[in-house]
Design an enzyme around this catalytic site. Structure first.
Site, PDB file in Angstrom:
ATOM      1  N   THR A   1       9.023 -28.362  -6.214  1.00  0.00           N
ATOM      2  CA  THR A   1       8.912 -26.900  -6.128  1.00  0.00           C
ATOM      3  C   THR A   1       8.289 -26.562  -4.780  1.00  0.00           C
ATOM      4  O   THR A   1       7.090 -26.742  -4.575  1.00  0.00           O
ATOM      5  CB  THR A   1       8.046 -26.336  -7.269  1.00  0.00           C
ATOM      6  OG1 THR A   1       8.638 -26.695  -8.518  1.00  0.00           O
ATOM      7  CG2 THR A   1       7.962 -24.823  -7.170  1.00  0.00           C
TER       8      THR A   1
ATOM      9  N   LYS B   1      -0.249 -23.298  -7.146  1.00  0.00           N
ATOM     10  CA  LYS B   1       0.587 -23.342  -5.945  1.00  0.00           C
ATOM     11  C   LYS B   1       1.859 -22.531  -6.151  1.00  0.00           C
ATOM     12  O   LYS B   1       2.277 -21.745  -5.286  1.00  0.00           O
ATOM     13  CB  LYS B   1       0.931 -24.791  -5.622  1.00  0.00           C
ATOM     14  CG  LYS B   1       1.968 -24.986  -4.519  1.00  0.00           C
ATOM     15  CD  LYS B   1       2.721 -26.292  -4.675  1.00  0.00           C
ATOM     16  CE  LYS B   1       3.606 -26.305  -5.887  1.00  0.00           C
ATOM     17  NZ  LYS B   1       4.471 -27.508  -6.001  1.00  0.00           N
TER      18      LYS B   1
ATOM     19  N   LYS C   1      13.141 -20.825  -9.481  1.00  0.00           N
ATOM     20  CA  LYS C   1      12.035 -21.626 -10.009  1.00  0.00           C
ATOM     21  C   LYS C   1      10.714 -20.869  -9.884  1.00  0.00           C
ATOM     22  O   LYS C   1       9.876 -20.877 -10.804  1.00  0.00           O
ATOM     23  CB  LYS C   1      11.946 -22.962  -9.256  1.00  0.00           C
ATOM     24  CG  LYS C   1      10.721 -23.813  -9.631  1.00  0.00           C
ATOM     25  CD  LYS C   1      10.718 -24.213 -11.089  1.00  0.00           C
ATOM     26  CE  LYS C   1       9.430 -24.923 -11.486  1.00  0.00           C
ATOM     27  NZ  LYS C   1       9.231 -26.212 -10.839  1.00  0.00           N
TER      28      LYS C   1
END
Length: 667
Positions: free
Chosen positions: A153, A296, A228
Site C-alpha cells: 500500500t 500510514k 485501497k
C-alpha cells in the site's frame, strides 16, 4: 473465447457480441440449443484452463518481502506448485521456506537477484520507506519482458513513479495492493485491488486467484492504490467509531460484551467488529494489521483528499486517534486505537509545555514570511526584478516571529534612511517598478494570490494594507500549513505522560486555528488551548511582551516557573524570559532555517537580546522528539522540594539527559 471455426458450426444460431461472458458469444435462446452444441465451447474452456495452468507452472516467480502478509501469500503459491525465488531482509524466513519446499524455493541474496532469476516478481513490503529502500535494487534486475507486481500500500504517485522506472528498463508493472490482513493472507482470502495493463493482469490472474478470493483491475496504475486508500480509510473510521463506542459503554457502566452482541444482531453486524471488539474488551492486540501501517494508510488517504479537493473531517479525526495510539502501540494490531480513546490518565505531571506556533509546532514560518515578503518586496530598498528572489532568505530569517506591523514599519524606516519616498507615497503615485511587480506576481500566484496592484489600497491606507496581508496569509496557509517533523509523535508522548500543553503565539486568529486544522493538530489544540498575543488582548500584546505566556500558563493552571516554552525566534525567547517561564527550549528544526544557518540561529536564541534580564534559551534542539527527555527532567525538578523555574539562572542538564538527545543541540 470461441474462434470462428467453432462459431461456424452454429451459424444458424443468433450471435450476441455484447455479453460480458463471451466475445463473441451465443444469445440465450435455450429452445434452439441442444447439449451437443455446448461441447465445442466446453472443450475450448478446458483447453484454455489447461494452457493457463501449464504456463503458470512453467513460469518462475519471485517474491520480495516475507513479513506478516508476504509469508502467507508465498506459502499459498508454493502449495500450488509454483517455483519461487525469495528474498527477505531477515534471511531466517527464507530458510524456513527452503526447508519446507526444497524443490520449489531458491533463496536469493539480493532483490536484484530475485528479479533477474524470475519471470514475474511479486513484492510485498510493509511501508513506503521499506519500498524506497529496496526498489532501486528491484529496478537493477529488470530486463526486457520482466514483470513486477507490487502488492504494497503506497501512494498512487509512488506507484506511478515505479511503473515509469520499470517500463524504462523494458519491464512490465502492475500495482496490486490487497484488502485483508494476516488471516486472509494465510488462507488465500485476500482481495487484490489492481491498476495497470489488462494483459499483465490476465497473465497473473491464476496466481492472484491462489492468494485471494477476488481481483479487480480499476484502470491505469494509481487507480488500484486510490481504491485501497479509500477502503482502508473507511475501515479506520469504522474501527475508531467502534473504539469510541466501547469506551463510552465502559465509562457509562454498560457491558461491552452486550454492546457487541447488540451490534452483531443488527444492520451494523460485520466481521471486523466481531474480530476486533473482543480484542478491545480484553485489551489484547496481537498484530494482524499493525497499527502503524493502518495510520500510514489513513495519512495517505488524507493526502489524496487534499489532492482532489475532498474534505475528510471524520477521517482526519480518526487519523489523530491512530497517531495517539501509535505512541506505544505502533507494532500492535490496529484495534489498539481503543487505547487512544479510553479516558486519559489523571494528569500527574506538574510541568506544562507552552508552544510558539509558526516555526515551532507549525512548519509555517517560511510560507507566512513568504506572503509578507512578496507583499513588501516592491518597497524594499535595493530590490529589483533581477535580485529580489535572492533577498527572500535573509528577510525570512530576520523577520521570523515578527508581526507584519513591525515589518512595514522597518521597511518605511529603511526607505526614509535611503532618502526614498514612503510606501504610501509610492502606492498613491503609482510608481511601482513594473518589472519587479511582474516577478512578485509570479511568486504570489504559487500561493493562489491575485496580482499585487489589485489588492494595494489606493488611496493608501496602512491599516487596510496590513489587513489585506493578514487575510492573504490565512488564505495561503490554509492550503499549505504542515506540522514540523516529529511534532505529532511528541504531542502524543506528552499526552501519554499526563503533561499539559497549549499554544502561546503572537500570530493572530483565525490564522493559527486555520493552520492547526490544516496541519492535523486540532485533536491536540482545541480553541481553549490557542492563545494569541495579537487577538486575545486589546491593544495587542506582541512578543517580547510577556502577556501571552502568562495567559497560557494560567489557562493550564500552572505557575510560569513550572512551564516549558518552545520557541524559534528571539522575540519569543524574550517573551518567555520576561514571563518568568521555568525552562526555555529553542528549536531550529523548521524549514525556514537552512542547515548552514542552524548553528548561528541557535546562538542567537541563546543570547537573550530581547529579554529584560538578558536570559536566552537554556538549550536549543534541532529535532522535535528531543523535547521529551528535557521535559521529563524539568518535570522532575518541578516536583522536587523547592522545585520550579530558575528565574534568571540557566538550567544545567546532566550528561544522562543530554545522552538521550538524538539530534544536534546547543547548550
Amino acid at each position: 473465447r470461441c474462434d470462428a471455426g467453432i462459431l461456424g458450426e452454429h451459424s444458424q444460431r443468433q450471435v450476441c457480441r455484447s455479453s460480458p461472458c463471451f466475445s463473441p458469444c451465443f444469445s440465450w435462446h435455450w429452445q434452439d440449443w441442444c447439449l451437443h452444441d455446448l461441447l465445442p465451447l466446453v472443450s475450448v474452456l478446458v483447453c484454455d484452463k489447461t494452457m493457463a495452468a501449464a504456463a503458470s507452472t512453467s513460469t518462475t516467480f519471485g517474491f520480495i518481502g516475507l513479513g506478516i502478509m508476504g509469508q502467507g501469500m508465498v506459502n499459498n503459491l508454493l502449495k500450488e506448485g509454483r517455483a519461487m525465488v525469495v528474498w527477505n531482509r531477515s534471511a531466517g524466513k527464507c530458510q524456513e521456506l527452503l526447508e519446507a519446499y526444497p524443490a520449489l524455493v531458491t533463496v536469493a541474496s539480493t532483490p536484484t537477484e530475485v528479479v533477474a532469476k524470475a519471470d514475474i516478481t511479486f513484492s510485498m513490503l510493509s511501508t513506503l520507506e521499506a519500498s524506497e529502500a529496496v526498489f532501486g535494487e528491484v529496478v537493477a534486475g529488470v530486463t526486457e519482458g520482466k514483470a513486477i507486481i507490487d502488492c504494497a500500500t503506497l501512494t498512487p504517485e509512488r506507484m506511478q513513479e515505479q511503473e515509469a522506472q520499470i517500463k524504462a528498463k523494458g519491464g512490465r508493472f502492475l500495482e496490486a495492493p490487497v484488502s485483508g490482513s494476516k488471516g486472509p493472507a494465510a488462507t488465500g482470502q485476500l482481495i487484490f485491488l489492481c491498476g495497470g495493463e489488462d494483459a499483465l493482469f490476465s497473465l497473473v490472474r491464476p496466481e492472484l486467484d491462489i492468494m485471494g478470493k477476488a481481483s479487480f483491475n480499476f484502470g491505469p496504475v494509481g487507480a488500484g492504490s486510490r481504491m485501497k486508500l479509500v477502503v482502508n480509510m473507511i475501515m479506520g473510521n469504522m474501527l475508531t467509531s467502534l473504539a469510541e463506542g466501547m469506551a463510552l459503554a465502559e465509562a457509562s457502566s454498560l457491558s461491552q460484551s452486550q454492546l457487541l452482541e447488540v451490534l452483531d444482531l443488527g444492520v451494523m453486524s460485520n466481521m471486523m467488529f466481531r474480530l476486533k471488539g473482543p480484542n478491545m474488551m480484553n485489551r489484547a492486540y496481537g498484530p494482524q494489521f499493525p497499527l502503524k501501517h493502518a495510520q500510514k494508510d489513513m495519512r495517505f488517504a488524507l493526502a489524496l483528499g487534499d489532492a482532489v479537493g475532498q474534505a475528510l473531517p471524520v477521517s482526519a479525526a480518526a487519523n489523530a486517534a491512530f497517531l495517539h495510539a501509535r505512541e506505544g502501540h505502533g507494532d500492535d494490531d490496529f484495534g489498539a486505537v481503543y487505547e487512544a480513546v479510553r479516558p486519559p490518565p489523571s494528569s500527574t505531571a506538574q510541568a506544562a509545555v507552552l508552544f510558539d506556533f509558526d516555526g515551532t509546532l507549525g512548519d509555517t514560518e517560511a510560507p507566512a514570511m513568504d506572503v509578507a515578503f512578496w507583499y513588501l518586496a516592491p518597497f524594499l530598498v535595493g530590490a529589483t526584478a533581477a535580485n529580489v528572489a535572492s533577498l527572500r532568505g535573509d528577510f525570512v530569517r530576520e523577520n521570523a516571529g515578527k508581526a507584519i506591523e513591525f515589518m512595514l514599519e522597518a521597511c518605511n524606516a529603511e526607505r526614509a534612511k535611503a532618502g526614498l519616498p514612503s510606501v504610501a507615497e509610492v502606492v498613491d503615485a503609482g510608481s511601482l517598478d513594473a518589472d519587479l511587480v511582474a516577478v512578485v506576481d509570479s511568486a504570489r500566484s504559487a500561493y493562489g494570490l491575485p496580482p499585487l496592484v489589485g489588492v494595494l489600497p489606493k488611496p493608501y491606507d496602512a491599516e487596510a494594507h496590513l489587513s489585506t496581508c493578514k487575510v492573504e496569509t490565512v488564505s495561503a496557509l490554509g492550503t499549505c500549513a504542515t506540522s514540523c517533523p516529529g511534532v505529532i509523535p511528541a504531542l502524543c508522548a506528552l499526552r501519554s505522560r499526563g503533561v499539559r500543553y497549549a499554544i502561546a503565539t503572537t500570530s493572530p486568529k483565525p490564522r493559527v486555528p486555520t493552520c492547526v486544522d490544516k496541519a492535523g493538530l486540532r485533536a491536540f489544540f482545541p480553541d481553549s488551548k490557542i492563545h494569541s498575543g495579537e487577538s486575545d488582548f486589546d491593544p495587542p500584546r506582541f512578543k517580547p511582551m510577556p502577556d501571552v505566556y502568562l495567559r497560557a500558563a494560567q489557562g493550564e493552571d500552572r505557575e510560569p516557573g513550572a512551564c516549558v516554552a518552545v520557541e524559534d525566534s528571539a522575540s519569543g525567547v524574550g517573551s518567555a524570559a520576561n514571563a518568568g517561564i521555568g525552562l526555555i527550549v529553542g528549536y531550529v528544526g523548521a524549514s525556514h532555517i537552512p542547515a548552514e544557518k542552524k548553528a548561528d540561529h541557535a546562538r542567537m536564541l541563546q543570547l537573550g537580546t530581547r529579554s529584560e534580564n538578558k536570559r536566552g534559551a537554556d538549550i536549543v534542539i534541532s529535532q522535535f522528539e528531543d523535547l521529551l527527555p528535557l521535559v521529563d527532567h524539568f518535570n522532575h525538578l518541578v516536583e522536587s522540594p523547592g522545585g520550579g523555574g530558575p528565574g534568571a539562572s540557566k538550567i544545567q542538564f546532566p550528561a544522562e539527559v543530554l545522552g538521550k538527545l538524538s539530534g544536534v543541540y546547543w547548550c
